[in-house]
Design a protein around this motif. Structure first.
Motif, PDB file in Angstrom:
ATOM      1  N   LEU A 146     -30.956   7.729  30.870  1.00 47.88           N
ATOM      2  CA  LEU A 146     -31.288   6.821  29.575  1.00 47.88           C
ATOM      3  C   LEU A 146     -30.876   7.351  28.146  1.00 47.88           C
ATOM      4  O   LEU A 146     -31.260   8.780  28.007  1.00 47.88           O
ATOM      5  CB  LEU A 146     -32.870   7.038  29.576  1.00 47.88           C
ATOM      6  CG  LEU A 146     -33.436   6.123  28.596  1.00 47.88           C
ATOM      7  CD1 LEU A 146     -32.739   4.486  28.638  1.00 47.88           C
ATOM      8  CD2 LEU A 146     -34.875   5.858  28.425  1.00 47.88           C
ATOM      9  N   ILE A 147     -29.939   6.835  27.531  1.00 44.31           N
ATOM     10  CA  ILE A 147     -29.156   6.989  26.443  1.00 44.31           C
ATOM     11  C   ILE A 147     -29.364   6.080  25.219  1.00 44.31           C
ATOM     12  O   ILE A 147     -28.993   5.151  25.365  1.00 44.31           O
ATOM     13  CB  ILE A 147     -27.755   7.531  26.368  1.00 44.31           C
ATOM     14  CG1 ILE A 147     -27.710   8.653  27.720  1.00 44.31           C
ATOM     15  CG2 ILE A 147     -27.176   8.143  25.178  1.00 44.31           C
ATOM     16  CD1 ILE A 147     -26.124   8.881  27.931  1.00 44.31           C
ATOM     17  N   LEU A 148     -30.185   6.407  24.268  1.00 46.25           N
ATOM     18  CA  LEU A 148     -30.510   5.640  23.027  1.00 46.25           C
ATOM     19  C   LEU A 148     -30.131   6.259  21.682  1.00 46.25           C
ATOM     20  O   LEU A 148     -30.551   7.282  21.526  1.00 46.25           O
ATOM     21  CB  LEU A 148     -32.173   5.021  22.997  1.00 46.25           C
ATOM     22  CG  LEU A 148     -32.442   4.567  24.340  1.00 46.25           C
ATOM     23  CD1 LEU A 148     -34.295   4.525  24.463  1.00 46.25           C
ATOM     24  CD2 LEU A 148     -31.916   3.300  24.866  1.00 46.25           C
ATOM     25  N   LYS A 149     -29.439   5.672  21.146  1.00 40.42           N
ATOM     26  CA  LYS A 149     -28.948   6.159  19.800  1.00 40.42           C
ATOM     27  C   LYS A 149     -29.019   4.900  18.685  1.00 40.42           C
ATOM     28  O   LYS A 149     -28.508   3.775  18.977  1.00 40.42           O
ATOM     29  CB  LYS A 149     -27.490   6.747  19.740  1.00 40.42           C
ATOM     30  CG  LYS A 149     -27.430   7.979  20.815  1.00 40.42           C
ATOM     31  CD  LYS A 149     -26.038   8.440  20.626  1.00 40.42           C
ATOM     32  CE  LYS A 149     -25.923   9.758  21.574  1.00 40.42           C
ATOM     33  NZ  LYS A 149     -24.890  10.716  21.111  1.00 40.42           N
ATOM     34  N   TRP A 150     -29.704   5.289  17.651  1.00 44.50           N
ATOM     35  CA  TRP A 150     -29.894   4.299  16.284  1.00 44.50           C
ATOM     36  C   TRP A 150     -30.366   3.249  16.975  1.00 44.50           C
ATOM     37  O   TRP A 150     -29.881   1.993  16.960  1.00 44.50           O
ATOM     38  CB  TRP A 150     -28.676   4.335  15.787  1.00 44.50           C
ATOM     39  CG  TRP A 150     -28.220   5.408  14.976  1.00 44.50           C
ATOM     40  CD1 TRP A 150     -27.347   6.193  15.153  1.00 44.50           C
ATOM     41  CD2 TRP A 150     -28.749   5.821  13.596  1.00 44.50           C
ATOM     42  NE1 TRP A 150     -27.127   7.204  14.297  1.00 44.50           N
ATOM     43  CE2 TRP A 150     -28.050   6.978  13.219  1.00 44.50           C
ATOM     44  CE3 TRP A 150     -29.595   5.437  12.681  1.00 44.50           C
ATOM     45  CZ2 TRP A 150     -28.330   7.628  12.111  1.00 44.50           C
ATOM     46  CZ3 TRP A 150     -29.882   5.849  11.683  1.00 44.50           C
ATOM     47  CH2 TRP A 150     -29.254   7.108  11.144  1.00 44.50           C
ATOM     48  N   THR A 151     -31.459   3.315  17.760  1.00 47.28           N
ATOM     49  CA  THR A 151     -32.273   2.085  18.524  1.00 47.28           C
ATOM     50  C   THR A 151     -33.700   2.032  18.096  1.00 47.28           C
ATOM     51  O   THR A 151     -34.320   3.016  17.968  1.00 47.28           O
ATOM     52  CB  THR A 151     -31.897   2.420  19.803  1.00 47.28           C
ATOM     53  OG1 THR A 151     -30.481   2.290  20.159  1.00 47.28           O
ATOM     54  CG2 THR A 151     -32.545   1.082  20.660  1.00 47.28           C
ATOM     55  N   HIS A 152     -34.244   0.723  17.904  1.00 42.66           N
ATOM     56  CA  HIS A 152     -35.436   0.462  17.652  1.00 42.66           C
ATOM     57  C   HIS A 152     -36.381   0.079  19.054  1.00 42.66           C
ATOM     58  O   HIS A 152     -35.615  -0.994  19.554  1.00 42.66           O
ATOM     59  CB  HIS A 152     -35.704  -0.734  16.505  1.00 42.66           C
ATOM     60  CG  HIS A 152     -35.380  -0.290  15.146  1.00 42.66           C
ATOM     61  ND1 HIS A 152     -36.281  -0.062  14.217  1.00 42.66           N
ATOM     62  CD2 HIS A 152     -34.064  -0.161  14.739  1.00 42.66           C
ATOM     63  CE1 HIS A 152     -35.604   0.268  13.241  1.00 42.66           C
ATOM     64  NE2 HIS A 152     -34.301   0.102  13.195  1.00 42.66           N
ATOM     65  N   VAL A 153     -37.111   0.854  19.419  1.00 44.37           N
ATOM     66  CA  VAL A 153     -37.802   0.417  20.708  1.00 44.37           C
ATOM     67  C   VAL A 153     -39.324   0.288  20.151  1.00 44.37           C
ATOM     68  O   VAL A 153     -39.860   1.133  19.943  1.00 44.37           O
ATOM     69  CB  VAL A 153     -37.806   1.536  21.758  1.00 44.37           C
ATOM     70  CG1 VAL A 153     -38.440   1.122  22.918  1.00 44.37           C
ATOM     71  CG2 VAL A 153     -36.139   1.977  22.111  1.00 44.37           C
ATOM     72  N   GLU A 154     -40.017  -0.856  20.344  1.00 37.82           N
ATOM     73  CA  GLU A 154     -41.104  -1.176  19.791  1.00 37.82           C
ATOM     74  C   GLU A 154     -41.977  -2.036  20.651  1.00 37.82           C
ATOM     75  O   GLU A 154     -41.622  -2.842  21.383  1.00 37.82           O
ATOM     76  CB  GLU A 154     -40.865  -2.053  18.431  1.00 37.82           C
ATOM     77  CG  GLU A 154     -39.878  -1.350  17.676  1.00 37.82           C
ATOM     78  CD  GLU A 154     -39.432  -2.173  16.510  1.00 37.82           C
ATOM     79  OE1 GLU A 154     -39.280  -1.496  15.186  1.00 37.82           O
ATOM     80  OE2 GLU A 154     -39.268  -3.496  16.665  1.00 37.82           O
ATOM     81  N   PHE A 155     -43.361  -1.915  20.323  1.00 39.73           N
ATOM     82  CA  PHE A 155     -44.445  -2.824  20.558  1.00 39.73           C
ATOM     83  C   PHE A 155     -44.686  -3.035  22.183  1.00 39.73           C
ATOM     84  O   PHE A 155     -44.974  -4.160  22.484  1.00 39.73           O
ATOM     85  CB  PHE A 155     -44.276  -4.141  19.936  1.00 39.73           C
ATOM     86  CG  PHE A 155     -44.153  -4.217  18.458  1.00 39.73           C
ATOM     87  CD1 PHE A 155     -45.526  -3.821  17.811  1.00 39.73           C
ATOM     88  CD2 PHE A 155     -43.304  -4.134  17.714  1.00 39.73           C
ATOM     89  CE1 PHE A 155     -45.590  -3.919  16.491  1.00 39.73           C
ATOM     90  CE2 PHE A 155     -43.144  -3.920  16.340  1.00 39.73           C
ATOM     91  CZ  PHE A 155     -44.292  -3.861  15.890  1.00 39.73           C
ATOM     92  N   ALA A 156     -44.632  -1.941  23.061  1.00 42.32           N
ATOM     93  CA  ALA A 156     -44.641  -2.161  24.444  1.00 42.32           C
ATOM     94  C   ALA A 156     -46.061  -1.483  24.842  1.00 42.32           C
ATOM     95  O   ALA A 156     -46.566  -0.836  23.985  1.00 42.32           O
ATOM     96  CB  ALA A 156     -43.465  -1.575  25.023  1.00 42.32           C
ATOM     97  N   GLY A 157     -46.243  -1.717  26.056  1.00 40.38           N
ATOM     98  CA  GLY A 157     -47.363  -1.190  26.830  1.00 40.38           C
ATOM     99  C   GLY A 157     -48.244  -2.196  27.634  1.00 40.38           C
ATOM    100  O   GLY A 157     -49.583  -1.879  27.718  1.00 40.38           O
ATOM    101  N   GLY A 158     -47.669  -3.292  27.908  1.00 41.91           N
ATOM    102  CA  GLY A 158     -48.366  -4.490  28.670  1.00 41.91           C
ATOM    103  C   GLY A 158     -49.006  -3.713  29.741  1.00 41.91           C
ATOM    104  O   GLY A 158     -48.597  -2.546  30.372  1.00 41.91           O
TER     105      GLY A 158
END
Length: 455
Positions: A146-158
């Motif tokens: 899993l490689i995330l660069k300059w990425t918004h990860v938001e509003f999860a948790g269902g």
């Protein structure tokens, strides 16, 4: 089959690529990832692989899966929008990663893995609108990176469905879950925002968590980053604001044979720990359950508890292999001062720590007033946290327009300990390789020379 190929822009003669990568005096261009299988439909479902194209917006209303051996690659400027409401597992779709997920946003064109714009509000921060990124190996398979660069990860948790191996039925899912002990989790220059429980939990993996911003993590509990057995790597130059419990927790609990070993350095933690209602938890950095590592050059600013190292047989950290120091502690209330080192832990100040009485040793941020909300007016005790996220001013819970760079007059300037090297255990050598930074000469996530966190 993995669809990306590595094209080497330079050739190392007589040494391995890994060796060449580590030599400070030899320049080697990172190999370039050449994507294939462009995805043109804007609606995703089922098993997917290929490339989400630069500047495009994509949607998913049901679970999507990256199968073992496959890769989903996001070019820069991609928006991947989850369509859900968090009311049930079926209405909070997740991204299941049995293969690899690579999101290479840029500073100029960041990527978004989030919800619709009208739902990206503070009031929705803890609603768990979608199911998050869940990285687990397929049965009897290896899983991937899993490689995330300059990425918004938001509003999860269902809420999770029954019959899975990670969560109890109905429990909130983590915004990111990673459990591939021999694989890489690289998170750089990204924004992690609005999780219902832990924002990120790792049950193993080679990690490099660098220069990110964590905001609004955990409703009533949960860490920004919760690292369990099998997790090895570096957590550096991050900013954590208003986390429910700890910003960073390292625990060797779990079933992995690899001991948790994490270096946590040059991070800035502000107003963390005040939504956790359980005693003895909540604040900055926590080592426990035979975890080891290092914690240097960090700023603890108005955290309910700053440094917590658990002692004792069975539950305590691996004290002979844990070191920490050169951290700055600031609190504007007696209750915070008394918990610079957790009263239920064994951590103590080092000779190079900066600490004092109430309102002493302000970090002197550029545009953030550390005393805009004075905890002495709240009453209460550490056993009964005085505020909830609903009561805290918005500025305490999200970065907004605040600037957490320190000024040259800060007591944190020039006080960093640079006498150690990062663990740097990730093995990716492509364009997506970790951009690891050494410990900085200034405390906190921002360096006076302009390096460090770029948010």
């Amino acid at each position: 089959m993995k669809f990306y190929h590595y094209i080497f822009a330079a050739i190392c003669t007589g040494i391995t690529l890994s060796s060449c990568h580590k030599e400070a005096d030899v320049f080697v261009s990172k190999p370039v990832i050449t994507p294939s299988k462009p995805i043109t439909s804007d609606t995703l479902s089922g098993s997917i692989q290929g490339t989400l194209l630069a500047g495009k917006t994509y949607y998913f209303a049901t679970d999507i899966t990256i199968n073992d051996g496959d890769t989903l690659f996001l070019q820069s400027g991609v928006k991947l929008i989850a369509l859900g409401d968090g009311s049930s597992q079926l209405k909070s779709p997740q991204i299941t990663v049995n293969g690899s997920l690579i999101s290479l946003g840029t500073k100029e064109a960041p990527n978004y893995i989030t919800v619709s714009d009208n739902m990206r509000t503070v009031d929705n921060a803890f609603k768990g609108i979608w199911g998050g990124i869940q990285c687990t190996p397929a049965k009897d398979k290896q899983g991937g990176d899993l490689i995330l660069k300059w990425t918004h990860v938001e509003f999860a948790g269902g809420p999770a469905a029954a019959g899975n191996d990670i969560y109890k039925a109905g429990d909130p899912r983590y915004l990111i879950y990673f459990a591939n002990v021999d694989k890489n989790f690289i998170l750089e220059d990204s924004w992690i925002r609005g999780s219902k429980d832990d924002a990120i939990r790792t049950d193993g993996g080679r990690i490099s968590i660098l220069r990110n911003t964590f905001e609004l993590c955990g409703e009533k509990g949960g860490e920004a980053l919760n690292m369990k057995s099998g997790t090895i790597g570096d957590v550096a130059y991050n900013v954590a604001i208003g986390t429910a419990t700890n910003a960073f927790k390292v625990s060797n609990s779990g079933d992995k044979t690899v001991q948790a070993n994490v270096y946590i350095y040059n991070n800035t933690m502000v107003n963390c720990g005040f939504r956790q209602t359980k005693e003895g938890r909540g604040g900055g950095i926590n080592y426990e359950a035979f975890a080891k590592g290092k914690a240097y050059n960090n700023l603890f600013i108005n955290c309910r508890v700053s440094m917590r190292v658990v002692g004792g047989a069975g539950t305590g950290a691996d004290l002979p292999n844990l070191s920490y120091g050169s951290n700055l502690y600031y609190g504007n209330a007696p209750t915070l001062i008394s918990q610079f080192n957790a009263t239920d832990g064994v951590s103590t100040f080092s000779a190079n720590d900066i600490h004092g009485d109430v309102k002493q040793n302000s970090p002197v941020f550029y545009t953030y007033d550390v005393d805009q909300f004075d905890y002495t007016t709240l009453g209460g005790t550490i056993k009964t946290p005085p505020v909830t996220w609903k009561q805290q001013p918005l500025a305490l819970l999200q970065q907004g327009t605040s600037n957490f760079r320190i000024r040259a007059t800060s007591p944190a300037a020039g006080k960093g300990f640079t006498g150690f090297e990062p663990l740097n255990r990730t093995t990716v050598r492509s364009e997506a390789a970790a951009d690891v930074m050494k410990p900085g000469k200034d405390l906190g996530a921002y360096q006076l020379d302009g390096s460090g966190n770029q948010h």
